[in-house]
Enzyme design. Structure first.
Site, PDB file in Angstrom:
ATOM      1  N   SER A 148       0.832  -1.214   0.000  1.00 32.61           N
ATOM      2  CA  SER A 148       0.000   0.000   0.000  1.00 32.61           C
ATOM      3  C   SER A 148       0.867   1.265   0.000  1.00 32.61           C
ATOM      4  CB  SER A 148      -0.983   0.000   1.178  1.00 32.61           C
ATOM      5  OG  SER A 148      -0.322   0.206   2.397  1.00 32.61           O
TER       6      SER A 148
ATOM      7  N   ARG B 246      23.302 -14.258   1.595  1.00 32.51           N
ATOM      8  CA  ARG B 246      22.650 -12.940   1.513  1.00 32.51           C
ATOM      9  C   ARG B 246      23.383 -12.025   0.546  1.00 32.51           C
ATOM     10  NH1 ARG B 246      18.935 -11.043   5.482  1.00 32.51           N
ATOM     11  NH2 ARG B 246      18.438 -12.691   6.942  1.00 32.51           N
TER      12      ARG B 246
ATOM     13  N   ARG C 258      12.958  -7.684   4.961  1.00 34.71           N
ATOM     14  CA  ARG C 258      14.181  -8.476   5.032  1.00 34.71           C
ATOM     15  C   ARG C 258      15.324  -7.555   5.422  1.00 34.71           C
ATOM     16  NH1 ARG C 258      15.559 -13.468   4.052  1.00 34.71           N
ATOM     17  NH2 ARG C 258      17.629 -13.897   3.192  1.00 34.71           N
TER      18      ARG C 258
ATOM     19  N   LEU D 294      18.765  -5.886   5.645  1.00 33.49           N
ATOM     20  CA  LEU D 294      19.791  -5.703   4.622  1.00 33.49           C
ATOM     21  C   LEU D 294      21.166  -5.681   5.274  1.00 33.49           C
ATOM     22  CD1 LEU D 294      18.066  -2.925   2.474  1.00 33.49           C
ATOM     23  CD2 LEU D 294      18.228  -5.366   1.959  1.00 33.49           C
TER      24      LEU D 294
ATOM     25  N   HIS E 270       8.765   3.380   8.528  1.00 35.95           N
ATOM     26  CA  HIS E 270       8.605   2.508   9.693  1.00 35.95           C
ATOM     27  C   HIS E 270       7.383   2.966  10.487  1.00 35.95           C
ATOM     28  CE1 HIS E 270       9.776  -0.194  12.904  1.00 35.95           C
ATOM     29  NE2 HIS E 270       9.496   0.777  13.750  1.00 35.95           N
TER      30      HIS E 270
ATOM     31  N   GLU F   6      23.231   0.877   8.481  1.00 35.19           N
ATOM     32  CA  GLU F   6      23.490  -0.529   8.822  1.00 35.19           C
ATOM     33  C   GLU F   6      22.674  -0.997  10.018  1.00 35.19           C
ATOM     34  OE1 GLU F   6      27.628  -1.415   9.129  1.00 35.19           O
ATOM     35  OE2 GLU F   6      28.086  -0.412   7.231  1.00 35.19           O
TER      36      GLU F   6
ATOM     37  N   GLU G 129       1.091   7.142   6.830  1.00 34.15           N
ATOM     38  CA  GLU G 129       2.235   6.657   6.043  1.00 34.15           C
ATOM     39  C   GLU G 129       2.052   7.027   4.575  1.00 34.15           C
ATOM     40  OE1 GLU G 129       3.596   2.609   6.694  1.00 34.15           O
ATOM     41  OE2 GLU G 129       2.542   2.523   8.604  1.00 34.15           O
TER      42      GLU G 129
HETATM   43  C1  GAR Z   1       3.845  -0.578   6.641  1.00 39.04           C
HETATM   44  O1  GAR Z   1       3.083  -0.276   7.788  1.00 39.04           O
HETATM   45  C2  GAR Z   1       5.298  -0.227   6.855  1.00 39.04           C
HETATM   46  O2  GAR Z   1       5.479   0.925   7.627  1.00 39.04           O
HETATM   47  C3  GAR Z   1       5.789  -1.446   7.592  1.00 39.04           C
HETATM   48  O3  GAR Z   1       5.172  -2.534   6.966  1.00 39.04           O
HETATM   49  C4  GAR Z   1       3.915  -2.089   6.439  1.00 39.04           C
HETATM   50  C5  GAR Z   1       3.881  -2.451   4.990  1.00 39.04           C
HETATM   51  O4  GAR Z   1       2.618  -2.207   4.445  1.00 39.04           O
HETATM   52  N1  GAR Z   1       7.206  -1.552   7.542  1.00 39.04           N
HETATM   53  C6  GAR Z   1       7.928  -2.035   8.529  1.00 39.04           C
HETATM   54  O5  GAR Z   1       7.453  -2.472   9.555  1.00 39.04           O
HETATM   55  C7  GAR Z   1       9.414  -2.021   8.266  1.00 39.04           C
HETATM   56  N2  GAR Z   1      10.136  -2.141   9.504  1.00 39.04           N
HETATM   57  P1  GAR Z   1       2.437  -2.015   2.906  1.00 39.04           P
HETATM   58  O6  GAR Z   1       3.057  -3.251   2.247  1.00 39.04           O
HETATM   59  O7  GAR Z   1       0.955  -1.977   2.702  1.00 39.04           O
HETATM   60  O8  GAR Z   1       3.119  -0.759   2.508  1.00 39.04           O
END
Ligand code: GAR
Length: 215
Positions: A15, A68, A94, A96, A112, A145, A177
């Site tokens: 999304s 990796r 994943r 990095l 995040h 990192e 977001e």
């Molecule tokens: C989102 O809430 C994003 O912030 C989170 O995963 C979700 C992905 O949703 N990311 C993390 O937690 C990264 N640490 P989406 O696939 O619908 O964008």
């Protein structure tokens, strides 16, 4: 206007990817999306990207198990092949290694679902509820990192409301977001030279009306 070619890495729903693609449909947006790459073949976001006319590819980490570096080298090759200047991690789940992070230093963004440095890692909404915080939100930061610890580019805050569940809070944060990530990418991609790589002034905003408590 030169629009910065930008690639998006996903692992699932996509999304946030969709919000970046949608923003970049505007010819005045300073970035254009040139590639969506998923490490999971079943990521729902892949078909969303293709439906929007964006090249979407899979680099399944499965066959690279135990190596990796080889997986990341393949990702790097795909990113370079697409001519990407920036990379947006959008639900790329994943970790990095310094290999890929180093090659894209200052040009790789992540979103995040918390107000970092609070709640790095997983299950951020449940942990925010358990901690009793009254403000929660999301952060766009440069990838370094250390996971979820790079320089913060922008944040958006939402209230934690009485009666919130993990699901209601997650939905409120996700709506932010989708606003914050395109804004942060525009800020970074729209700058010039080294200044663009400095964390710009944080865009702290709360686009949702604060409602009075009902309980
Ligand atoms: C989102 O809430 C994003 O912030 C989170 O995963 C979700 C992905 O949703 N990311 C993390 O937690 C990264 N640490 P989406 O696939 O619908 O964008």
């Amino acid at each position: 206007m030169r629009r910065a070619p930008t690639a998006i890495l996903i692992s699932g729903r996509g999304s946030n990817m969709a919000s970046l693609i949608e923003a970049a449909r505007d010819p005045g947006f300073p970035a254009r999306i040139v590639l969506v790459l998923s490490n999971r073949p079943d990521a729902a976001g892949l078909s969303v990207a293709r439906a929007a006319g964006i090249p979407a590819a899979v680099l399944d980490h499965g066959p690279y198990r135990g190596d990796r570096a080889a997986h990341e080298a393949a990702i790097d090759e795909a990113l370079r092949g697409a001519g990407a200047a920036f990379v947006c991690l959008a639900g790329y789940m994943r970790r990095l290694t310094p290999l890929l992070v180093g090659r894209w230093a200052g040009r790789m963004l992540n979103i995040h679902p918390s107000l970092l440095p609070a709640f790095p890692g997983l299950h951020t909404h449940a942990r925010a509820l358990a901690a009793g915080v009254k403000l929660h939100g999301c952060t766009v930061h440069l990838v370094t990192e250390t996971v979820d610890a790079g320089p913060i580019l922008a944040q958006a805050a939402v209230p934690v409301l009485p009666g919130d569940t993990e699901e209601t809070l997650a939905a409120r944060v996700l709506a932010c977001e989708h606003i914050l990530y395109p804004a942060a990418l525009a800020n970074v991609a729209g700058g010039t030279g080294a200044a663009a790589l400095q964390p710009p002034a944080a865009a702290l905003f709360n686009p949702l009306p604060l409602r009075p408590a009902t309980t």
